[in-house]
Design an enzyme around this catalytic site. Structure first.
Site, short mmCIF file in Angstrom:
data_model
loop_
_atom_site.label_atom_id
_atom_site.label_comp_id
_atom_site.label_asym_id
_atom_site.label_seq_id
_atom_site.Cartn_x
_atom_site.Cartn_y
_atom_site.Cartn_z
N SER A 62 36.40 39.63 43.58
CA SER A 62 37.71 39.33 44.13
C SER A 62 38.37 38.26 43.28
O SER A 62 37.69 37.36 42.76
CB SER A 62 37.58 38.83 45.58
N GLY B 276 47.26 40.50 39.09
CA GLY B 276 46.74 39.72 37.98
C GLY B 276 45.44 39.02 38.33
O GLY B 276 44.77 39.35 39.30
N GLY C 71 41.15 49.75 45.41
CA GLY C 71 39.75 49.44 45.61
C GLY C 71 39.35 49.49 47.07
O GLY C 71 40.13 49.14 47.97
N ASP D 61 39.44 46.34 49.74
CA ASP D 61 40.59 46.19 50.63
C ASP D 61 40.69 47.45 51.50
O ASP D 61 41.63 48.24 51.38
CB ASP D 61 41.86 45.96 49.82
N HIS E 5 39.09 45.63 38.92
CA HIS E 5 40.35 46.18 38.43
C HIS E 5 40.11 47.10 37.23
O HIS E 5 40.71 48.18 37.12
CB HIS E 5 41.30 45.06 38.01
#
Length: 279
Positions: free
Chosen positions: A182, A27, A144, A147, A33
């Site tokens: 982020s 979330g 992504g 990371d 995202h």
């Protein structure tokens, strides 16, 4: 967009489809995202996103309770982005009993870098990702590149457990000044947000030095850490590693800089940021 909270409801919604494309999130969504979601829509026959703040990947002193929950905003963004199905389990739905069975990833990859500074983190990640994969049964799963180590750990888990999932890595989405997007950027006040760009700048300078011919990697990494620390950061690591396994380049092999990646993690005030750049 259809929303499922229970596993049984999710499976009922997914029953007509053969190749879901899945984006797992905690979330507090940002454009990174949504870029993964756009890619997902071009891969599978149904796009699925999840929102679940996973307690298992937070250390006791970390920000599980304060991690931003932005449900209404997230739902609006997913719907605008064309998400077909949102899986938003409650903790009791995904962990109806104590999760005593856990996935222990290969320590050679999972106990270095992030795993060294956040012991047990990748056990929590792999356990929840495997459980989400079992719920969604995706054909594709998108992660992504910000990371970097996480997507490598997940990719290795999928390969070793023979899961029928293709892992797709999406490029890091960045703000105009170069800061990687982020969810934790929201913790930064205006002054810290302006300073935060120094992390990707430090990584870029480190990569440029290697590309330019410097091979004293220990000295380069120490210089990069000192540079950030002088600005008030608390660096965990700024390091040059092999893309293949995230181990340090062997002596004499740093000349193959195309096979290297620069990774960094540092705390700015109370906010810990990570980033990476392939050289």
């Amino acid at each position: 967009m259809l929303i499922a909270h229970s596993i049984s409801d999710l499976r009922a919604l997914l029953a007509p489809y053969r190749s879901p494309a899945f984006v797992a999130t905690m979330g507090n969504l940002h454009d990174g995202h949504l870029a993964l979601l756009r890619s997902a829509r071009g891969l599978g026959d149904v796009s699925v996103a999840s929102i679940f703040v996973n307690r298992l990947q937070f250390l006791p002193h970390e920000d599980f309770d304060s991690y931003p929950r932005t449900w209404e905003q997230d739902c609006a963004r997913l719907e605008e982005g064309g998400c077909d199905i949102l899986f938003a389990p409650r903790e009791a739905d995904l962990y109806p009993e104590a999760q005593t069975f856990k996935v222990l990833p290969d320590p050679a990859l999972a106990d270095i870098l992030e795993g060294h500074f956040r012991p047990g983190f990748f056990t929590g990640v792999c356990t929840v990702v495997l459980k989400l994969f079992n719920c969604v049964q995706p054909r594709f799963a998108l992660f992504g590149q910000k990371d970097y180590q996480q997507q490598m750990v997940v990719r290795r888990m999928v390969r070793q457990l023979a899961l029928p999932v293709e892992i797709v890595t999406g490029q890091t989405e960045r703000a105009e000044d170069g800061l990687a997007l982020s969810s934790r950027n929201g913790y930064l006040d205006a002054a810290a947000r302006a300073e935060a760009v120094q992390l990707p700048l430090a990584l870029r300078a480190l990569g440029d030095a290697v590309r330019g011919g410097r091979r004293d990697l220990d000295a380069l990494e120490a210089e990069a850490a000192r540079s950030l620390a002088a600005r008030g950061w608390q660096p965990d690591y700024l390091t040059v590693r092999r893309r293949a396994d995230l181990l340090p380049p062997q002596p004499g092999h740093a000349d193959d800089w195309h096979s290297l990646v620069v990774l960094g993690a540092a705390r700015l005030g109370a906010t810990r940021l990570i980033d990476n750049l392939e050289i």
